[in-house]
Design a protein around this motif. Structure first.
Motif, PDB file in Angstrom:
ATOM      1  N   SER A  10       0.833  -1.195   0.000  1.00 41.24           N
ATOM      2  CA  SER A  10       0.000   0.000   0.000  1.00 41.24           C
ATOM      3  C   SER A  10       0.871   1.249   0.000  1.00 41.24           C
ATOM      4  CB  SER A  10      -0.907   0.003   1.236  1.00 41.24           C
ATOM      5  OG  SER A  10      -0.133   0.052   2.419  1.00 41.24           O
ATOM      6  N   ASP A  56      -1.824   6.931   2.185  1.00 41.75           N
ATOM      7  CA  ASP A  56      -3.004   6.122   2.506  1.00 41.75           C
ATOM      8  C   ASP A  56      -3.580   6.500   3.870  1.00 41.75           C
ATOM      9  OD1 ASP A  56      -2.787   4.853   0.125  1.00 41.75           O
ATOM     10  OD2 ASP A  56      -2.360   2.861   0.929  1.00 41.75           O
ATOM     11  N   SER A  84     -10.417  12.048   0.705  1.00 45.19           N
ATOM     12  CA  SER A  84     -10.756  10.695   1.165  1.00 45.19           C
ATOM     13  C   SER A  84      -9.670  10.074   2.042  1.00 45.19           C
ATOM     14  CB  SER A  84     -11.004   9.790  -0.046  1.00 45.19           C
ATOM     15  OG  SER A  84      -9.836   9.664  -0.849  1.00 45.19           O
ATOM     16  N   HIS A 131      -9.944   2.042   4.896  1.00 45.40           N
ATOM     17  CA  HIS A 131      -9.571   2.794   3.688  1.00 45.40           C
ATOM     18  C   HIS A 131      -9.406   1.864   2.486  1.00 45.40           C
ATOM     19  CE1 HIS A 131      -7.971   6.035   1.309  1.00 45.40           C
ATOM     20  NE2 HIS A 131      -6.815   5.396   1.113  1.00 45.40           N
ATOM     21  N   HIS A 132      -8.752   0.710   2.737  1.00 47.33           N
ATOM     22  CA  HIS A 132      -8.549  -0.257   1.657  1.00 47.33           C
ATOM     23  C   HIS A 132      -9.896  -0.787   1.154  1.00 47.33           C
ATOM     24  CE1 HIS A 132      -6.566  -3.417  -0.652  1.00 47.33           C
ATOM     25  NE2 HIS A 132      -7.416  -4.286  -0.114  1.00 47.33           N
ATOM     26  N   ARG A 135     -11.662   1.857  -0.860  1.00 46.98           N
ATOM     27  CA  ARG A 135     -11.058   1.989  -2.182  1.00 46.98           C
ATOM     28  C   ARG A 135     -11.481   0.825  -3.092  1.00 46.98           C
ATOM     29  NH1 ARG A 135      -4.985   3.543  -1.833  1.00 46.98           N
ATOM     30  NH2 ARG A 135      -4.866   1.474  -0.895  1.00 46.98           N
ATOM     31  N   LYS A 138     -15.006   1.471  -4.106  1.00 46.80           N
ATOM     32  CA  LYS A 138     -15.060   2.516  -5.125  1.00 46.80           C
ATOM     33  C   LYS A 138     -14.659   1.961  -6.490  1.00 46.80           C
ATOM     34  CE  LYS A 138     -13.282   7.136  -6.219  1.00 46.80           C
ATOM     35  NZ  LYS A 138     -12.396   8.242  -5.762  1.00 46.80           N
ATOM     36  N   THR A 139     -13.582   1.155  -6.499  1.00 44.31           N
ATOM     37  CA  THR A 139     -13.134   0.548  -7.758  1.00 44.31           C
ATOM     38  C   THR A 139     -14.186  -0.387  -8.320  1.00 44.31           C
ATOM     39  OG1 THR A 139     -10.820   0.674  -7.045  1.00 44.31           O
ATOM     40  CG2 THR A 139     -11.333  -0.846  -8.838  1.00 44.31           C
TER      41      THR A 139
END
Length: 344
Positions: A10, A56, A84, A131-132, A135, A138-139
């Motif tokens: 990351s 991150d 974000s 957070h991961h 993300r 979102k992807t």
């Protein structure tokens, strides 16, 4: 403490504290677990660093000179590029921390000094996991939206193809129906031609039946001498009382120059262009000329007139040829009959 393997791949964690000892301690705790760490001692530098290469996660000290942690958080959250990024506030145990303000500004969590390694790792890991996952979501959502867009485009294309196909089926069905009607009309005209054995009646029958069957504005039969300087209309049938149509045909029929410009073919089709009320050229008539040959050359011409630019189809042209072929047979039979009658 277990650290997910993907954290090793990351982005970095940005540490922001004006006390170098705090930065060294936090760096040691995090780097010992494989985290990548970047450090800065001021809020202004933290904002610039986050914009250049967004981390991150940010560990942000509240009490700093020039710009405190609250203001740094507010500016980072106001920028699309850094909005974000999760932020964990850092404060001393004996300092009053406005937790409501911290969370209102977008803070995700807080850590108190002196640092406890287990607490630091737990809170950092927890925020990085969130957070991961965000993300990833979102992807996946972007991918899903793209798939939905593609599917909608495919469905729209399929509907368009289906609509075109249905229109084509209707068009072909109408063409087939029209073809069957023309074939049937050809048979009826042919039968009438054979029934009309008296020569003077045949040509009037032909121009009349062709005009009706092909839905023409008019049909004319003209007779010409070999030089085309003396042509007359011998038979005609008009579906409408359009004097302009009559004038067009008559002007062409009486023009030897026009005949000499025709291509050497038994069938000629062309449009007659005329200016309209706003001085724009448009096709008022489509004319088909079929040359009728006798033993000495061209006997005359059959003129077929359609309004506007609706061209004569191959089937319609074949219908005209078939009718004239049968007409020639009848005339030949009539001549033989006349010759036989004279001999007797």
């Amino acid at each position: 403490m277990y650290i997910p393997q993907y954290f090793n791949e990351s982005g970095p964690i940005l540490l922001v504290d004006d006390t170098p000892d705090n930065l060294r301690l936090l760096s040691k705790i995090l780097e010992s677990q494989g985290f990548k760490v970047r450090k800065t001692v001021s809020g202004k530098m933290a904002i610039q660093a986050a914009q250049i290469e967004p981390p991150d996660l940010i560990l942000l000290d509240i009490n700093m000179p020039e710009i405190n942690g609250y203001e740094v958080c507010r500016q980072l959250k106001s920028q699309e590029k850094t909005a974000s990024i999760p932020i964990i506030f850092i404060s001393a145990l004996d300092q009053a921390i406005d937790k409501v303000k911290a969370f209102d500004l977008g803070g995700a969590d807080y850590i108190t000094k002196p640092f406890q390694e287990a607490e630091v790792l737990a809170r950092v890991t927890h925020q990085l996991i969130i957070h991961h996952q965000q993300r990833q979501l979102k992807t996946q959502n972007q991918k899903l939206q793209q798939e939905i867009k593609q599917r909608l485009q495919v469905e729209a294309n399929l509907k368009k193809i289906q609509r075109v196909f249905e229109e084509k089926v209707v068009e072909l069905t109408n063409q087939l129906q029209r073809s069957l009607e023309l074939v049937e009309q050809m048979q009826l005209i042919t039968a009438k031609v054979h029934d009309s054995f008296a020569e003077p009646n045949i040509w009037q029958l032909v121009v009349q039946e062709l005009a009706r069957s092909l839905e023409l504005d008019g049909c004319y039969l003209t007779m010409c001498n070999p030089e085309f300087d003396n042509c007359t209309i011998t038979h005609q049938y008009l579906d409408c009382q359009d004097s302009k149509s009559c004038n067009v045909i008559e002007s062409l029929i009486n023009s030897p120059k026009f005949y000499h410009q025709l291509p050497p073919a038994d069938v000629t089709q062309f449009c007659c262009w005329e200016p309209n009320s706003i001085q724009e050229w448009e096709c008022h008539h489509t004319i088909l000329i079929y040359s009728i040959f006798a033993t000495h050359g061209i006997f005359g011409n059959l003129w077929l007139l359609k309004r506007n630019a609706e061209m004569f189809s191959e089937l319609e042209i074949r219908l005209v040829k078939q009718v004239l072929y049968h007409c020639a047979l009848v005339l030949r039979q009539y001549q033989i009959y006349q010759t036989t009658a004279v001999v007797r």
